[in-house]
Structure formats: C-alpha cells, structure tokens
Motif scaffolding. Structure first.
Motif, PDB file in Angstrom:
ATOM      1  N   LEU A   1      83.146  80.941  19.308  1.00  0.00           N
ATOM      2  CA  LEU A   1      82.410  80.367  18.179  1.00  0.00           C
ATOM      3  C   LEU A   1      80.909  80.324  18.433  1.00  0.00           C
ATOM      4  O   LEU A   1      80.097  80.685  17.559  1.00  0.00           O
ATOM      5  CB  LEU A   1      82.944  78.955  17.896  1.00  0.00           C
ATOM      6  CG  LEU A   1      82.195  78.152  16.838  1.00  0.00           C
ATOM      7  CD1 LEU A   1      82.278  78.847  15.477  1.00  0.00           C
ATOM      8  CD2 LEU A   1      82.758  76.727  16.751  1.00  0.00           C
ATOM      9  N   ALA A   2      80.501  79.816  19.604  1.00  0.00           N
ATOM     10  CA  ALA A   2      79.067  79.628  19.865  1.00  0.00           C
ATOM     11  C   ALA A   2      78.309  80.945  19.775  1.00  0.00           C
ATOM     12  O   ALA A   2      77.239  81.043  19.127  1.00  0.00           O
ATOM     13  CB  ALA A   2      78.872  78.987  21.240  1.00  0.00           C
ATOM     14  N   VAL A   3      78.829  82.008  20.361  1.00  0.00           N
ATOM     15  CA  VAL A   3      78.159  83.305  20.354  1.00  0.00           C
ATOM     16  C   VAL A   3      78.145  83.890  18.949  1.00  0.00           C
ATOM     17  O   VAL A   3      77.115  84.415  18.468  1.00  0.00           O
ATOM     18  CB  VAL A   3      78.832  84.269  21.344  1.00  0.00           C
ATOM     19  CG1 VAL A   3      78.247  85.673  21.234  1.00  0.00           C
ATOM     20  CG2 VAL A   3      78.710  83.737  22.765  1.00  0.00           C
ATOM     21  N   ALA A   4      79.306  83.822  18.263  1.00  0.00           N
ATOM     22  CA  ALA A   4      79.393  84.404  16.921  1.00  0.00           C
ATOM     23  C   ALA A   4      78.429  83.710  15.963  1.00  0.00           C
ATOM     24  O   ALA A   4      77.763  84.364  15.141  1.00  0.00           O
ATOM     25  CB  ALA A   4      80.819  84.291  16.394  1.00  0.00           C
ATOM     26  N   LEU A   5      78.293  82.376  16.065  1.00  0.00           N
ATOM     27  CA  LEU A   5      77.382  81.653  15.182  1.00  0.00           C
ATOM     28  C   LEU A   5      75.915  81.991  15.509  1.00  0.00           C
ATOM     29  O   LEU A   5      75.077  82.157  14.586  1.00  0.00           O
ATOM     30  CB  LEU A   5      77.637  80.149  15.306  1.00  0.00           C
ATOM     31  CG  LEU A   5      76.846  79.251  14.355  1.00  0.00           C
ATOM     32  CD1 LEU A   5      77.103  79.645  12.899  1.00  0.00           C
ATOM     33  CD2 LEU A   5      77.228  77.774  14.575  1.00  0.00           C
ATOM     34  N   ARG A   6      75.608  82.104  16.780  1.00  0.00           N
ATOM     35  CA  ARG A   6      74.236  82.445  17.165  1.00  0.00           C
ATOM     36  C   ARG A   6      73.865  83.851  16.653  1.00  0.00           C
ATOM     37  O   ARG A   6      72.745  84.086  16.174  1.00  0.00           O
ATOM     38  CB  ARG A   6      74.089  82.379  18.681  1.00  0.00           C
ATOM     39  CG  ARG A   6      72.638  82.588  19.132  1.00  0.00           C
ATOM     40  CD  ARG A   6      72.460  82.370  20.622  1.00  0.00           C
ATOM     41  NE  ARG A   6      73.142  83.401  21.418  1.00  0.00           N
ATOM     42  CZ  ARG A   6      74.225  83.173  22.153  1.00  0.00           C
ATOM     43  NH1 ARG A   6      74.761  81.951  22.205  1.00  0.00           N
ATOM     44  NH2 ARG A   6      74.798  84.155  22.840  1.00  0.00           N
ATOM     45  N   MET A   7      74.803  84.778  16.744  1.00  0.00           N
ATOM     46  CA  MET A   7      74.543  86.137  16.262  1.00  0.00           C
ATOM     47  C   MET A   7      74.319  86.148  14.749  1.00  0.00           C
ATOM     48  O   MET A   7      73.476  86.897  14.238  1.00  0.00           O
ATOM     49  CB  MET A   7      75.709  87.065  16.632  1.00  0.00           C
ATOM     50  CG  MET A   7      75.820  87.325  18.125  1.00  0.00           C
ATOM     51  SD  MET A   7      77.262  88.328  18.545  1.00  0.00           S
ATOM     52  CE  MET A   7      76.837  89.877  17.769  1.00  0.00           C
ATOM     53  N   ARG A   8      75.091  85.268  14.040  1.00  0.00           N
ATOM     54  CA  ARG A   8      74.891  85.200  12.580  1.00  0.00           C
ATOM     55  C   ARG A   8      73.509  84.648  12.252  1.00  0.00           C
ATOM     56  O   ARG A   8      72.829  85.133  11.329  1.00  0.00           O
ATOM     57  CB  ARG A   8      75.985  84.316  11.958  1.00  0.00           C
ATOM     58  CG  ARG A   8      75.851  84.153  10.449  1.00  0.00           C
ATOM     59  CD  ARG A   8      75.891  85.475   9.767  1.00  0.00           C
ATOM     60  NE  ARG A   8      75.724  85.344   8.326  1.00  0.00           N
ATOM     61  CZ  ARG A   8      75.250  86.288   7.518  1.00  0.00           C
ATOM     62  NH1 ARG A   8      74.884  87.457   8.036  1.00  0.00           N
ATOM     63  NH2 ARG A   8      75.151  86.095   6.226  1.00  0.00           N
ATOM     64  N   VAL A   9      73.051  83.645  13.023  1.00  0.00           N
ATOM     65  CA  VAL A   9      71.719  83.083  12.820  1.00  0.00           C
ATOM     66  C   VAL A   9      70.647  84.136  13.091  1.00  0.00           C
ATOM     67  O   VAL A   9      69.650  84.255  12.345  1.00  0.00           O
ATOM     68  CB  VAL A   9      71.534  81.839  13.712  1.00  0.00           C
ATOM     69  CG1 VAL A   9      70.067  81.400  13.726  1.00  0.00           C
ATOM     70  CG2 VAL A   9      72.428  80.698  13.232  1.00  0.00           C
ATOM     71  N   GLU A  10      70.836  84.915  14.139  1.00  0.00           N
ATOM     72  CA  GLU A  10      69.866  85.971  14.474  1.00  0.00           C
ATOM     73  C   GLU A  10      69.788  87.006  13.358  1.00  0.00           C
ATOM     74  O   GLU A  10      68.703  87.540  13.052  1.00  0.00           O
ATOM     75  CB  GLU A  10      70.254  86.622  15.797  1.00  0.00           C
ATOM     76  CG  GLU A  10      70.073  85.697  16.997  1.00  0.00           C
ATOM     77  CD  GLU A  10      70.614  86.304  18.284  1.00  0.00           C
ATOM     78  OE1 GLU A  10      71.261  87.384  18.195  1.00  0.00           O
ATOM     79  OE2 GLU A  10      70.438  85.701  19.367  1.00  0.00           O
ATOM     80  N   GLU A  11      70.924  87.345  12.734  1.00  0.00           N
ATOM     81  CA  GLU A  11      70.917  88.294  11.633  1.00  0.00           C
ATOM     82  C   GLU A  11      70.095  87.752  10.463  1.00  0.00           C
ATOM     83  O   GLU A  11      69.331  88.497   9.812  1.00  0.00           O
ATOM     84  CB  GLU A  11      72.350  88.583  11.179  1.00  0.00           C
ATOM     85  CG  GLU A  11      73.152  89.390  12.182  1.00  0.00           C
ATOM     86  CD  GLU A  11      74.610  89.551  11.743  1.00  0.00           C
ATOM     87  OE1 GLU A  11      74.953  89.028  10.652  1.00  0.00           O
ATOM     88  OE2 GLU A  11      75.388  90.174  12.481  1.00  0.00           O
ATOM     89  N   LEU A  12      70.272  86.413  10.197  1.00  0.00           N
ATOM     90  CA  LEU A  12      69.508  85.822   9.103  1.00  0.00           C
ATOM     91  C   LEU A  12      68.017  85.786   9.425  1.00  0.00           C
ATOM     92  O   LEU A  12      67.168  85.922   8.525  1.00  0.00           O
ATOM     93  CB  LEU A  12      70.034  84.397   8.813  1.00  0.00           C
ATOM     94  CG  LEU A  12      71.454  84.321   8.247  1.00  0.00           C
ATOM     95  CD1 LEU A  12      71.905  82.863   8.134  1.00  0.00           C
ATOM     96  CD2 LEU A  12      71.540  85.004   6.876  1.00  0.00           C
ATOM     97  N   GLU A  13      67.678  85.580  10.705  1.00  0.00           N
ATOM     98  CA  GLU A  13      66.276  85.610  11.103  1.00  0.00           C
ATOM     99  C   GLU A  13      65.669  86.992  10.838  1.00  0.00           C
ATOM    100  O   GLU A  13      64.523  87.120  10.395  1.00  0.00           O
ATOM    101  CB  GLU A  13      66.125  85.250  12.583  1.00  0.00           C
ATOM    102  CG  GLU A  13      66.344  83.769  12.871  1.00  0.00           C
ATOM    103  CD  GLU A  13      66.253  83.455  14.355  1.00  0.00           C
ATOM    104  OE1 GLU A  13      66.412  84.404  15.167  1.00  0.00           O
ATOM    105  OE2 GLU A  13      66.041  82.291  14.701  1.00  0.00           O
TER     106      GLU A  13
END
Length: 564
Positions: free
Chosen positions: A428-440
């Motif tokens: 979960l932690a990695v997948a959520l961080r990657m989603r945030v990076e995509e939005l950035e």
C-alpha cells in the motif's frame, strides 16, 4: 390286677342275709318279727347304691371322652408331680407316647423347653412345679418344646391349676396347654414387618412422616428433619400447615379433603416448605391415608423428596431459554438487517460496477480512443498527401508518433487505475506514493506523509485503503475544482489510518446522499461499505468553501499464529 371292692352293695346284701339266717336259727320266734323291717330297708338301700355306681361310671366315661376329644392338651399330675393322665392332644403336641408320660414324674421327661427369647427354660420354673410349690394357679406361660420327630419347636400357652385338700395340701394339678405356634409365627412375621417398616422409615433417603388427621406430625425421620432444618422434637410440636408456604397451603388442603372423602387414594404435588432458617425448600409430596378395619381415618403417610436443586435448575433453564430467545430474536434481527444490508450492498456493488465500467468507458473514449482517432486521421491525411513512391519530408510523422505515444500513456494510466501492479508487488505505502508522484507530474500540488515504511498489511486492507484513496483523489479531480491536496498513511496501535485532505470548494455531507451525480453518490457509498466490511470507520468532514477531509480507520487483526 383284680381289686375287690368290699364296699359294693352285693357284698353287703349277702352278708345281711347270712346274718339274718344265723339270728333266726339261734333266736326265738319272739325276736324275729322286729328284724324283718330292717332287713327289707337294707335290701332297698343296696338297690339304690348299685344305681348310683352305674351313674358314676357313666359320668366318668363321659368325662374321659370329653378330655380325650379336647383340642387342648391335658395332663393330670399327682402331688409329687407324677403324671396320672394324658389326653391324645397332649401326646400329639409333645410328640410322645402314653408310656413315655403316664406313670413318670414331671422331672423324668426331657422337655427341652425354651423361653420366648430362646434361652433355656429351667424345669423348676415350669408351671406344674411352680403350682405344686405355691399351691396357686400359674397361668398364661409361653414356652416352646422340641418335637423329637421333626426337630421343630412347638410353641405352647400353658396353665397349671392346683386342686387342694381340706387341709390346703395339693391333691393334684391339672395342666392344660394349647398350640400357639401359628400365632407366634404370625407375631414374628408382624414383628419382622414392623422392623422392616421401621428401618425403611428411619433410614429412607427421602423424608417420611406419619401425620394425624388434624395435621400434626406423629412420626418423622431424619431425612425430613434435614430437609426442613427442624429437629424431630421441634417437628412433633408443629403441624404440616405451620411449615407449608402460604401460597401452597390451599392446594394441599384440597388434596387432604379428597383423601378423607375417599375421592382419591393418593395424591402427588410439588409444594414449598419454609425452612427453619427462613428460606424456601421445594419438595415433591406423595400423600396417602390409612384407615382402620371399619374404614375410619387413622393417619396420613407422607413421602417428601427435596427437589430444590431440580427447581433451581429448571428456573436456570427457563432463564437461559428466555435469554436464548432474546439472543435468537436479536440475532434474527441482525441477520435480517445483514441480509438487507447485503442486498443493498450487492445493489451498490452492481451500481459501482456499472459506474466503474462507465468511468473506464469514458476514460477510454476520452483518452486513448480520441488520441488513436487523431493519430488515425493524421496517418490518413499523410497517406492521401503521399501516394506510393512520393518523398517523405523529415518531421512529417512527428505529430503522429506523439499521438501514438500519448495513447500508450493514456492506456497505461487506465490500467493502473484498474489494478496497480505496484500494490501487489510492493504494498500500500509504495503504491500510494507512486500515485502521488504521478499526480505531481500532472501539475498537482500534493504532499504525502508515510509512517508505515515498508510494512505490509493484509491484502484485503491494502486493497480497500488504496481504492478509498484512489476514489478520494478522483473526487478531488472531479468535484473539488483544485489540484492542491495532501495524503497521510499511519499506524495507530492496532489500527491503520488513511487521511486525504484537499483545499477545494467543499460540500455539505448531509446532502451528499441526496444531491450530486450518481457516480458521486455511489463513490461515497462504496468507500463506506469497504471500510464497514473491514470493521472500520469512515469520517468525512467538509463544508462549502473550506475543503474536505476524509479519514478511514481500519483495525488490524492478530495473525492466527500470534493468538494465545
């Protein structure tokens, strides 16, 4: 041996005649006349004495016949205890012959007698020796003698009646005795029966009592005393009414009246006694009535069994049944509610499925499909402008390649939204961080705080929280009209907390279920259902113009191996 009886009338008549003859031969004629009347009187007297003798003999025969036929043993003893006479009944009872008794003294016979208690009966204490010694009757003496033929003991009731001379000396003793063996057997059987009853009464494991017609305790056993807590003496000074619970007394007395009226032979009822210490004792009572030969009531017999523990168990079972019924009703209501919620959830899942399909369709239509159409149009235009064999200028296909690359990116974006591979591979932690990076990369001003580190959570929790975060960020894109947001993932004890906050236009949560688009309503409902299925809680805080905060908390269950 023939004994001449000199006092017979014939002898005296012969002697008188001879005397008259002698006198007549020696006397004168003058002396004879005066003697004739005397001789005639003597003859008449002799005739009367013969008649008396015959009557006496007949009387003796009748007496002997009577004695012989008596059903009572008779022994006639002389003053020295010699046995002068014995009837047939006496010989039969004693199992002896006449020559074993008549002519012998009382002390010559081996009586082998015993007292009622089985101890030897000394011969000097027998009724006949005692009557001779005292000159007084000895009556109603019970003794047993052994019959030599069968070796069985015969029980006798003996009486000795002395007959005295004028000077008070014993002339003879008449001893009579009757067979009371059957009576003794009956008495012994009765004694044994009474002993058995006494033993069964006193040693019974249940309460036993004899009660008067008025209700007073006549006899009680120890078990009953232990049931009610009173001593025997205390109970015998009370009535059964005194210790019967007031609520049970009327019913009990009703059965008593039925017994007395002969309407029932026995009755059984459960009732309560009042213990000496004040508490209530439940008992099972069996009552019956004893009557005399005339049918008049004598006393009641009560059998009392302590059933307090059984009644307490029944009460406990009743209470448990009530509790069980309440639990069943509650569980049934919960099942009905769960079934309703399940149906509702299924409906929502179907709606969510349709919404997800619509969303994917829109994304495919608005994204890669449009890009693919544009690329196709560019290629078609290129084909129209460049027939086969024509020269291609450098850079003419750059726009087409750009569109193709954009289509690939859009397709990957859609795939990531369907099921990110990072969630399965890294958690979960990695997948959520990657989603945030995509939005950035897309230009969002978005912050992310991760306190889980590399910890993996159960798959169902990771999937649910990722979908909630994904849906929340999608709502920010669609409805908040902002690209400024923040996500936070942390563990609080045995819970995992996900927070998504934006600085958008906000909304009224109370009206969210009534207003908004179908997709928005389904999205919020879907997030709540995901959290509820995991036993967690979802809180949405928002107001128009102040942004929105979504917090999801889900409990972490201990692994099976870690449980005690």
């Amino acid at each position: 041996m023939h004994v001449v009886r000199l006092w017979t009338p014939a002898f005296w008549l012969s002697a008188s005649v001879q005397a008259v003859t002698v006198v007549a031969s020696l006397g004168t004629a003058l002396a004879l006349p005066p003697l004739i009347p005397k001789v005639l009187d003597l003859a008449r007297s002799a005739k009367v004495s013969e008649e008396r003798r015959q009557r006496l003999q007949e009387s003796e025969e009748r007496f002997r016949s009577l004695v012989e036929n008596l059903q009572v043993g008779v022994l006639l003893h002389g003053p020295q205890a010699e046995i002068l006479l014995s009837n047939w009944t006496a010989l039969n009872l004693l199992c002896l012959k006449e020559d074993q008794l008549v002519g012998k003294t009382y002390f010559d016979v081996d009586w082998n007698a015993t007292h009622e208690d089985g101890s030897p009966f000394p011969i000097e204490e027998h009724p006949v020796p005692r009557a001779i010694a005292s000159g007084r009757p000895v009556r109603n003496v019970v003794m047993s003698v052994c019959c030599s033929a069968s070796e069985e003991r015969v029980w006798l009731l003996v009486n000795a009646e002395p007959q005295l001379d004028a000077d008070g000396s014993v002339r003879q003793v008449v001893c009579t005795f009757s067979d009371i063996t059957e009576r003794k057997r009956a008495e012994e059987a009765l004694r044994e029966s009474e002993q058995r009853f006494k033993s069964s009464f006193e040693d019974a494991s249940i309460g036993m009592a004899l009660v008067s017609i008025e209700g007073r305790w006549l006899q009680v056993n120890q078990s009953l005393c232990e049931i009610v807590g009173y001593s025997e003496e205390e109970l015998l000074n009370k009535t059964f009414q005194d210790i019967t619970h007031p609520d049970d007394l009327e019913t009990d007395l009703g059965y008593v009246h039925q017994l007395l009226a002969g309407e029932v032979r026995t009755y059984q009822m459960e009732k309560r006694y009042l213990h000496k210490l004040g508490h209530t004792v439940w008992i099972l009572l069996n009552g019956s009535l004893v009557r005399d030969e005339g049918g008049e009531p004598l006393y009641f017999i009560g059998q009392i069994q302590d059933i307090t523990k059984r009644k307490e168990a029944e009460e406990e079972i009743r209470r448990l049944n009530e509790t069980l019924e309440e639990l069943v009703a509650e569980r049934t209501a919960r099942l009905v509610e769960s079934e309703r919620r399940l149906k509702d959830l299924v409906g929502k899942l179907v709606a969510a499925q349709e919404e997800e399909r619509r969303r994917v369709a829109y994304e495919v239509h608005d994204g890669p499909t449009q890009v693919a159409i544009a690329a196709h149009q560019h290629l078609q235009a290129f084909a129209d402008d460049h027939p086969p064999g024509s020269t291609v200028e450098r850079g003419e296909l750059d726009r087409t390649l750009e569109l193709a690359q954009r289509a690939v990116v859009e397709a990957r974006h859609i795939i990531e939204n369907l099921r990110p591979t990072a969630l399965d591979d890294f958690g979960l932690a990695v997948a959520l961080r990657m989603r945030v990076e995509e939005l950035e990369k897309e230009g969002w001003e978005i912050g992310h705080e991760d306190a889980l580190g590399g910890e993996r959570l159960p798959e169902e929790i990771e999937t649910a929280l990722y979908r909630i975060a994904q849906e929340a960020l999608a709502n920010v894109r669609k409805h908040a009209r902002t690209t400024r947001a923040r996500t936070r993932l942390a563990r609080l004890g045995r819970k995992v907390r996900l927070e998504v906050r934006d600085e958008g236009r906000g909304f009224d949560p109370s009206s969210a279920s009534r207003g908004g688009s179908p997709g928005e309503r389904v999205g919020l409902s879907s997030m709540r259902e995901r959290v509820a299925m995991l036993g967690g809680e979802l809180k949405i805080t928002s107001r128009p113009g102040a942004g929105t905060s979504l917090v999801a908390e889900v409990p972490l269950h201990e692994p099976e191996g870690d449980r005690p």
